[in-house]
Motif scaffolding. Structure first.
Motif, PDB file in Angstrom:
ATOM      1  N   TRP A  49      50.016  18.513  60.324  1.00  0.00           N
ATOM      2  CA  TRP A  49      49.718  19.801  59.647  1.00  0.00           C
ATOM      3  C   TRP A  49      48.898  19.082  58.254  1.00  0.00           C
ATOM      4  O   TRP A  49      47.779  19.614  57.984  1.00  0.00           O
ATOM      5  N   SER A  52      45.224  18.032  59.178  1.00  0.00           N
ATOM      6  CA  SER A  52      44.547  19.009  59.390  1.00  0.00           C
ATOM      7  C   SER A  52      44.107  20.018  58.448  1.00  0.00           C
ATOM      8  O   SER A  52      42.876  20.533  58.270  1.00  0.00           O
ATOM      9  N   TYR A  53      44.950  20.302  57.390  1.00  0.00           N
ATOM     10  CA  TYR A  53      44.697  21.579  56.667  1.00  0.00           C
ATOM     11  C   TYR A  53      44.856  20.930  55.121  1.00  0.00           C
ATOM     12  O   TYR A  53      44.384  21.829  54.140  1.00  0.00           O
ATOM     13  N   VAL A  60      44.584  22.927  49.917  1.00  0.00           N
ATOM     14  CA  VAL A  60      45.067  23.576  51.385  1.00  0.00           C
ATOM     15  C   VAL A  60      43.879  24.417  51.946  1.00  0.00           C
ATOM     16  O   VAL A  60      43.779  25.435  51.316  1.00  0.00           O
ATOM     17  N   ASP A  62      41.776  26.854  54.127  1.00  0.00           N
ATOM     18  CA  ASP A  62      41.921  27.845  55.185  1.00  0.00           C
ATOM     19  C   ASP A  62      40.422  28.114  55.593  1.00  0.00           C
ATOM     20  O   ASP A  62      39.710  29.204  55.141  1.00  0.00           O
ATOM     21  N   GLU A  63      40.111  27.505  56.807  1.00  0.00           N
ATOM     22  CA  GLU A  63      38.726  27.582  57.241  1.00  0.00           C
ATOM     23  C   GLU A  63      38.033  28.778  57.450  1.00  0.00           C
ATOM     24  O   GLU A  63      37.167  29.224  57.523  1.00  0.00           O
ATOM     25  N   SER A  69      40.810  28.514  49.453  1.00  0.00           N
ATOM     26  CA  SER A  69      42.350  28.240  49.207  1.00  0.00           C
ATOM     27  C   SER A  69      42.817  29.306  48.369  1.00  0.00           C
ATOM     28  O   SER A  69      42.339  29.712  47.535  1.00  0.00           O
ATOM     29  N   SER A  73      48.159  29.846  50.215  1.00  0.00           N
ATOM     30  CA  SER A  73      48.355  28.562  51.105  1.00  0.00           C
ATOM     31  C   SER A  73      48.806  27.169  50.208  1.00  0.00           C
ATOM     32  O   SER A  73      49.539  26.526  50.678  1.00  0.00           O
ATOM     33  N   PRO A 342      44.080  27.284  63.799  1.00  0.00           N
ATOM     34  CA  PRO A 342      43.681  27.610  62.291  1.00  0.00           C
ATOM     35  C   PRO A 342      44.911  27.210  61.466  1.00  0.00           C
ATOM     36  O   PRO A 342      45.966  27.301  62.023  1.00  0.00           O
ATOM     37  N   TYR A 343      44.662  27.029  60.285  1.00  0.00           N
ATOM     38  CA  TYR A 343      45.712  27.135  59.132  1.00  0.00           C
ATOM     39  C   TYR A 343      46.767  28.085  59.272  1.00  0.00           C
ATOM     40  O   TYR A 343      47.692  27.459  59.402  1.00  0.00           O
ATOM     41  N   TYR A 344      46.500  29.107  59.439  1.00  0.00           N
ATOM     42  CA  TYR A 344      47.321  30.311  59.267  1.00  0.00           C
ATOM     43  C   TYR A 344      48.539  30.373  60.543  1.00  0.00           C
ATOM     44  O   TYR A 344      49.768  30.179  59.958  1.00  0.00           O
ATOM     45  N   THR A 347      50.622  27.299  60.050  1.00  0.00           N
ATOM     46  CA  THR A 347      51.589  27.262  59.142  1.00  0.00           C
ATOM     47  C   THR A 347      52.682  28.104  59.459  1.00  0.00           C
ATOM     48  O   THR A 347      54.181  27.514  59.098  1.00  0.00           O
TER      49      THR A 347
END
Length: 366
Positions: A49, A52-53, A60, A62-63, A69, A73, A342-344, A347
């Motif tokens: 994690w 990557s993020y 942090v 969030d692409e 950010s 996040s 993806p980030y979300y 997480t």
């Protein structure tokens, strides 16, 4: 997916279980071999994690949300760092957040930082879930790193959050509601709320650590609100609470989507896996699985009709945990963590792993 569209567009009696101590970085918290394996998997996932993020400066990223950010996040990252006892990552995230989002006149955070616009923070409004999780992360960090001054910061933040976002509703019930932000969600007909902004365990722990009892009361009232909404169907992303009850807001989608999927996760993490909102979500997920539909991420609240699906393993992990807890069986169909999502969802995947270890030990991933 635009989970934060609402904030931008608008410019803007349950007894809860006590919080366990943060997890150690190694698997030493486990008492059984399955729990040890789960803790080790979490430790490995944390490394992925971060790679990557988490940027080198503590942001942090969030692409999918314009590379933005958010206070959400940053708070999620800070909570993960405290829970995994990663003090270096904790301080890195905290430092960036204070410099870039801690720019309001109070102790709350501006809700969004955008890399490609000037100023990077065009809207100083807050997001109450980001502030809530940030205060909770500070409390966990105070314990994990033996730094009591972090608890003092959490208390100052919680005081401003309670003053701005814990309000008494109109009507006979006179409940305390946790509104999404200091500005932008009041209507003549009532207050817009987002049920996923309630995290009972965080609210109860903040109340205990700071003495601000409004959070414990708002958590109890929130659980009551969710029980009433569960009579109607699945949890909504957004709903307006007025003197005459609940009704959809014309400016916001009436659906069970990317926000509402967090509700059963947070309930399970809080030790409330028997809440009707968890059972409703599990029922809808079970119907989709029986029809061989991929993991639902957006559903009709009343009919359970699937409107959007996803192949990201984080959403599948969340669904696997919810289904396991609702069934009462052992073992959850939770895929291994992957950093190519993806980030979300990544997480939420991390949160589902922590919730399993802390609150649902029988639902060890299988």
């Amino acid at each position: 997916m635009n989970r934060r569209h609402a904030l931008g567009a608008l410019a803007c009696a349950v007894t809860l279980p006590r919080l366990t101590t943060p997890l150690p970085a190694a698997a030493q918290s486990a008492e059984t071999q399955p729990a040890s394996s789960a803790a080790q998997a979490l430790t490995e996932a944390w490394g992925l994690w971060k790679g990557s993020y988490l940027a080198d400066d503590g942001r942090v990223v969030d692409e999918l949300q314009e590379g933005a950010s958010h206070s959400e996040s940053q708070s999620y990252g800070l909570l993960l760092a405290a829970t995994l006892r990663d003090e270096a990552a904790f301080d890195l995230i905290d430092s960036w957040t204070l410099r870039n989002l801690g720019i309001r006149d109070d102790r709350l955070l501006a809700w969004r930082w955008l890399p490609d616009v000037m100023p990077h923070v065009p809207d100083l409004n807050n997001a109450s879930d980001g502030d809530l999780f940030y205060a909770w992360a500070l409390i966990r960090g105070a314990e994990a790193f033996d730094r009591p001054q972090l608890k003092e910061r959490a208390a100052a933040m919680a005081r401003d959050l309670a003053a701005s976002c814990v309000l008494e509703s109109d009507g006979a019930a006179r409940r305390l509601v946790f509104v999404p932000a200091a500005d932008g969600f009041a209507r003549e007909s009532g207050n817009v709320i987002n049920p996923s902004y309630y995290m009972p365990r965080a609210m109860e722990d903040i109340a205990e650590a700071t003495g601000i009892s409004a959070f414990a009361a708002a958590a109890r009232d929130g659980m009551s609100i969710m029980s009433e909404l569960s009579v109607q169907g699945l949890m909504p992303d957004w709903i307006t609470l007025g003197p005459e009850g609940f009704f959809p807001d014309p400016e916001l989608p009436d659906r069970n989507g990317y926000d509402a999927m967090r509700v059963p996760l947070f309930l399970i993490w809080s030790g409330l896996g028997n809440h009707p909102a968890v059972r409703r979500q599990a029922e809808a997920l079970g119907m989709a699985a029986a029809a061989q539909v991929p993991t639902p991420v957006v559903m009709n609240r009343m009919t359970y009709a699937v409107q959007e699906t996803s192949e990201n393993p984080g959403y599948a992990a969340l669904g696997g945990l919810v289904s396991c807890v609702a069934s009462g069986l052992n073992g959850a169909a939770m895929p291994r963590f992957a950093a190519d999502q993806p980030y979300y969802p990544a997480t939420l995947h991390m949160f589902a792993m922590i919730a399993q270890i802390e609150a649902s030990p029988s639902c060890v991933p299988i």
